[in-house]
Motif scaffolding. Structure first.
Motif, PDB file in Angstrom:
ATOM      1  N   PRO A 226      38.539  38.771  52.237  1.00 24.92           N
ATOM      2  CA  PRO A 226      39.498  39.989  52.607  1.00 24.92           C
ATOM      3  C   PRO A 226      40.159  40.754  51.919  1.00 24.92           C
ATOM      4  O   PRO A 226      40.593  41.469  52.107  1.00 24.92           O
ATOM      5  CB  PRO A 226      40.637  38.610  53.496  1.00 24.92           C
ATOM      6  N   LEU A 227      40.460  40.054  50.672  1.00 23.05           N
ATOM      7  CA  LEU A 227      41.186  40.894  49.470  1.00 23.05           C
ATOM      8  C   LEU A 227      40.554  42.329  48.356  1.00 23.05           C
ATOM      9  O   LEU A 227      40.901  43.125  49.093  1.00 23.05           O
ATOM     10  CB  LEU A 227      41.625  40.117  48.792  1.00 23.05           C
ATOM     11  N   SER A 228      38.960  41.633  48.778  1.00 23.74           N
ATOM     12  CA  SER A 228      38.623  42.818  47.956  1.00 23.74           C
ATOM     13  C   SER A 228      37.340  43.246  48.697  1.00 23.74           C
ATOM     14  O   SER A 228      36.842  44.731  48.478  1.00 23.74           O
ATOM     15  CB  SER A 228      37.010  41.806  46.832  1.00 23.74           C
ATOM     16  N   GLY A 229      37.922  43.495  50.402  1.00 26.99           N
ATOM     17  CA  GLY A 229      36.075  43.670  50.789  1.00 26.99           C
ATOM     18  C   GLY A 229      34.985  43.490  50.209  1.00 26.99           C
ATOM     19  O   GLY A 229      33.663  44.236  51.116  1.00 26.99           O
ATOM     20  N   LEU A 230      34.670  42.680  49.192  1.00 21.14           N
ATOM     21  CA  LEU A 230      33.290  42.292  49.260  1.00 21.14           C
ATOM     22  C   LEU A 230      32.864  41.458  49.839  1.00 21.14           C
ATOM     23  O   LEU A 230      33.481  40.613  50.170  1.00 21.14           O
ATOM     24  CB  LEU A 230      32.571  42.344  47.447  1.00 21.14           C
ATOM     25  N   LEU A 231      31.627  40.668  49.765  1.00 17.65           N
ATOM     26  CA  LEU A 231      30.929  39.367  49.924  1.00 17.65           C
ATOM     27  C   LEU A 231      32.123  38.058  49.332  1.00 17.65           C
ATOM     28  O   LEU A 231      32.093  38.299  48.095  1.00 17.65           O
ATOM     29  CB  LEU A 231      29.737  39.497  49.885  1.00 17.65           C
ATOM     30  N   ASN A 232      32.229  36.601  50.025  1.00 19.33           N
ATOM     31  CA  ASN A 232      32.303  36.119  49.394  1.00 19.33           C
ATOM     32  C   ASN A 232      31.092  34.893  48.832  1.00 19.33           C
ATOM     33  O   ASN A 232      30.447  35.279  48.929  1.00 19.33           O
ATOM     34  CB  ASN A 232      33.572  35.035  50.417  1.00 19.33           C
ATOM     35  N   GLY A 272      48.473  41.694  41.399  1.00 16.11           N
ATOM     36  CA  GLY A 272      46.986  41.254  40.838  1.00 16.11           C
ATOM     37  C   GLY A 272      45.916  41.532  41.815  1.00 16.11           C
ATOM     38  O   GLY A 272      45.426  42.225  41.743  1.00 16.11           O
ATOM     39  N   ASP A 273      46.815  41.954  43.508  1.00 15.07           N
ATOM     40  CA  ASP A 273      46.312  41.624  44.669  1.00 15.07           C
ATOM     41  C   ASP A 273      45.481  43.397  44.405  1.00 15.07           C
ATOM     42  O   ASP A 273      44.520  43.812  44.966  1.00 15.07           O
ATOM     43  CB  ASP A 273      46.301  41.736  45.478  1.00 15.07           C
ATOM     44  N   ALA A 274      46.339  44.199  43.616  1.00 16.95           N
ATOM     45  CA  ALA A 274      45.957  45.722  44.037  1.00 16.95           C
ATOM     46  C   ALA A 274      44.654  45.936  42.805  1.00 16.95           C
ATOM     47  O   ALA A 274      43.972  47.187  43.739  1.00 16.95           O
ATOM     48  CB  ALA A 274      46.857  46.512  43.081  1.00 16.95           C
ATOM     49  N   VAL A 275      45.103  45.517  41.861  1.00 15.66           N
ATOM     50  CA  VAL A 275      43.665  45.020  40.991  1.00 15.66           C
ATOM     51  C   VAL A 275      42.620  44.930  41.396  1.00 15.66           C
ATOM     52  O   VAL A 275      41.677  45.438  41.601  1.00 15.66           O
ATOM     53  CB  VAL A 275      44.276  44.291  39.801  1.00 15.66           C
ATOM     54  N   ILE A 276      42.776  43.655  41.999  1.00 12.86           N
ATOM     55  CA  ILE A 276      41.003  43.322  42.717  1.00 12.86           C
ATOM     56  C   ILE A 276      40.591  44.020  43.733  1.00 12.86           C
ATOM     57  O   ILE A 276      39.577  44.624  44.224  1.00 12.86           O
ATOM     58  CB  ILE A 276      41.498  41.477  43.782  1.00 12.86           C
ATOM     59  N   ARG A 277      41.756  44.632  44.861  1.00 15.44           N
ATOM     60  CA  ARG A 277      41.461  45.601  45.988  1.00 15.44           C
ATOM     61  C   ARG A 277      41.137  46.678  45.143  1.00 15.44           C
ATOM     62  O   ARG A 277      39.741  46.986  45.950  1.00 15.44           O
ATOM     63  CB  ARG A 277      42.354  45.482  46.661  1.00 15.44           C
ATOM     64  N   SER A 278      41.740  47.214  44.740  1.00 13.04           N
ATOM     65  CA  SER A 278      40.994  48.552  43.500  1.00 13.04           C
ATOM     66  C   SER A 278      39.461  48.673  42.991  1.00 13.04           C
ATOM     67  O   SER A 278      38.277  49.469  43.120  1.00 13.04           O
ATOM     68  CB  SER A 278      41.436  49.485  42.499  1.00 13.04           C
ATOM     69  N   ARG A 295      32.373  38.924  45.182  1.00 11.96           N
ATOM     70  CA  ARG A 295      33.317  38.259  44.808  1.00 11.96           C
ATOM     71  C   ARG A 295      33.907  36.792  44.853  1.00 11.96           C
ATOM     72  O   ARG A 295      33.128  36.104  45.577  1.00 11.96           O
ATOM     73  CB  ARG A 295      35.353  38.750  45.213  1.00 11.96           C
ATOM     74  N   ILE A 296      33.178  36.015  43.297  1.00 15.28           N
ATOM     75  CA  ILE A 296      33.148  34.735  43.139  1.00 15.28           C
ATOM     76  C   ILE A 296      33.812  33.897  42.818  1.00 15.28           C
ATOM     77  O   ILE A 296      33.416  32.844  42.179  1.00 15.28           O
ATOM     78  CB  ILE A 296      31.877  34.466  42.854  1.00 15.28           C
ATOM     79  N   GLY A 297      34.991  34.548  42.304  1.00 13.25           N
ATOM     80  CA  GLY A 297      36.029  33.550  41.836  1.00 13.25           C
ATOM     81  C   GLY A 297      36.969  34.325  41.703  1.00 13.25           C
ATOM     82  O   GLY A 297      37.685  35.654  42.300  1.00 13.25           O
ATOM     83  N   GLY A 298      38.304  34.123  41.219  1.00 14.69           N
ATOM     84  CA  GLY A 298      40.007  34.865  40.933  1.00 14.69           C
ATOM     85  C   GLY A 298      39.853  35.959  40.581  1.00 14.69           C
ATOM     86  O   GLY A 298      39.907  37.003  41.933  1.00 14.69           O
ATOM     87  N   GLU A 299      38.831  36.240  39.685  1.00 14.20           N
ATOM     88  CA  GLU A 299      38.757  38.077  38.762  1.00 14.20           C
ATOM     89  C   GLU A 299      37.148  37.656  38.605  1.00 14.20           C
ATOM     90  O   GLU A 299      37.194  38.942  38.143  1.00 14.20           O
ATOM     91  CB  GLU A 299      39.826  38.276  37.689  1.00 14.20           C
ATOM     92  N   GLU A 300      36.247  37.435  39.055  1.00 16.54           N
ATOM     93  CA  GLU A 300      35.042  37.791  38.774  1.00 16.54           C
ATOM     94  C   GLU A 300      34.217  37.855  39.755  1.00 16.54           C
ATOM     95  O   GLU A 300      34.376  36.985  40.950  1.00 16.54           O
ATOM     96  CB  GLU A 300      34.711  36.211  38.229  1.00 16.54           C
ATOM     97  N   PHE A 301      32.978  38.411  39.009  1.00 16.01           N
ATOM     98  CA  PHE A 301      32.903  39.506  40.398  1.00 16.01           C
ATOM     99  C   PHE A 301      30.969  39.044  40.239  1.00 16.01           C
ATOM    100  O   PHE A 301      30.629  38.983  38.815  1.00 16.01           O
ATOM    101  CB  PHE A 301      33.118  41.397  40.510  1.00 16.01           C
ATOM    102  N   VAL A 302      29.967  39.427  40.764  1.00 12.56           N
ATOM    103  CA  VAL A 302      28.832  39.705  40.921  1.00 12.56           C
ATOM    104  C   VAL A 302      27.960  40.409  41.602  1.00 12.56           C
ATOM    105  O   VAL A 302      27.848  41.127  42.600  1.00 12.56           O
ATOM    106  CB  VAL A 302      28.041  38.381  41.244  1.00 12.56           C
TER     107      VAL A 302
END
Length: 392
Positions: A226-232, A272-278, A295-302
């Protein structure tokens, strides 16, 4: 109470139940407006049963008979509006209203015609057939490919056609000489029995369409961060195998935002949420059609890039890194920049995805150790396998 009167009461209760069901579904469905129109459709159409009973037992019969016709027809036009909302079709309500009043006027004109004649029966039943035919045509025009949607089209078309058959049944079975005679006629039993079956069938089919949409939406929500809008991670795992089965080459890009803990410590979790969302918005705008971003972790993406070799994947990762390095983050001071480190791996032959992810992760750590804000290419699969064998 006659058999027809009992069936009228049953049909009324069935319609009221469906009204409550649709109101309940509207609380969860994204098509809540359509669900409410369907609830109104069944509520208004059910009044026809009440007016039919009043025709038989409370004189004068004429106003109750007209209201019975009008309430049933109004419910059917409300169904057409609901179908329009369900499938996102434009509905000209003014035209529907004009057609409705024209049909009510027709019922007034034919009221004194001899009953039990084909002329009266066909004139009475045709408006219902037309109203439901409009709903069937609207659902067909939506070109929905779901099996349940197609079944709804067929059911609405059959229900529309059955009103024309009822005109013949009224003549053959006899519907009485006056409106008050209807309740005691053989045709009333036939009509109400068929109506009960079709009320249940149409109501269940509409509920099925709405409930399946709720289930599909809940599934999507369970697979989206829900935060990034990407798949989990679950959404990524559920989709990646189908893409990996396509002809290769494929590539994996792992990204980790640099010094993310410092952002949280300095600007709080809202920062931090603003960074993830951006970053999520940037990835959604940048990923090619058919690729997966998660988004597969706190600040990790694939990123999974199907049918993409390592050279193209590296160029893509470099473009992402450069964009992230110069992009401000909404909600943080204008001069603040949050960079990212990237690891890129091309999936080799029949290499399991977890091995490719491990190689990309090693490349990501190499980028971190090299000072962050950079891209590193993973070792080839053969090198990694050799290292694993030597370790064993």
């Amino acid at each position: 109470m006659s058999g027809a009167g009992f069936l009228l009461a049953v049909n009324f209760l069935i319609a009221q139940c469906f009204c409550m069901f649709f109101l309940a579904v509207s609380a969860r469905s994204r098509n809540r407006v359509a669900a409410r129109w369907f609830a109104g459709c069944f509520a208004v159409a059910s009044l026809s049963a009440v007016f039919e009973l009043l025709v038989a037992y409370v004189p004068p019969a004429r106003p109750w008979a007209i209201l019975a016709f009008a309430s049933m027809l109004c419910g059917m036009f409300m169904l057409r509006v609901g179908i329009g909302h369900l499938y996102g079709l434009r509905t000209n309500r003014l035209v529907l209203a004009l057609v409705f009043f024209a049909f009510v006027e027709l019922d007034l004109v034919i009221y004194d015609l001899p009953r039990g004649t084909f002329r009266h029966a066909l004139s009475y039943q045709t408006p219902f057939a037309v109203a439901l035919g409009m709903s069937a045509w609207a659902a067909y025009r939506a070109q929905a490919k779901n099996l349940v949607d197609r079944a709804l089209v067929v059911l609405l078309a059959v229900t529309s056609g059955h009103f024309l058959l009822k005109a013949f049944a009224a003549v053959l079975a006899g519907s009485g000489n006056t409106a008050r005679d209807y309740m005691a006629s053989q045709f009333a039993l036939i009509s109400q029995s068929m109506g009960a079956v079709l009320i249940v069938a149409v109501g269940l089919m509409l509920l099925c369409v709405l409930v399946l949409e709720i289930v599909a939406e809940e599934k999507v929500n369970a697979e989206v961060d829900p935060l990034s809008g990407l798949l989990n991670r679950r959404g990524f795992d559920n989709r990646v195998d189908a893409l990996k089965a396509q002809p290769g080459p494929h590539s994996i890009v792992l990204c980790d935002l640099d010094r993310f803990k410092a952002v949280n410590d300095t600007y709080g979790h809202q920062g931090g949420d603003a960074v993830i969302r951006s970053f999520g918005e940037m990835l959604k705008a940048a990923v090619p059609v058919g690729a997966l971003a998660a988004r597969i972790g706190g600040e990790e993406f694939v990123l999974f890039l199907p049918q993409t070799g390592k050279e193209a994947a590296l160029l893509f990762a470099h473009a992402l890194r450069a964009n992230r390095a110069v992009s401000p983050v909404p909600g943080l001071p204008a001069g603040v920049r949050v960079t990212g480190s990237f690891g890129v791996a091309e999936i080799g032959g029949n290499e399991p995805l977890r091995f490719a992810m491990r190689r990309a992760d090693d490349a990501l750590y190499a980028a971190k150790n090299a000072g962050r804000d950079c891209v590193r290419e993973a070792e080839p699969p053969a090198v990694v396998l050799d290292v694993v064998r030597q370790a064993n």
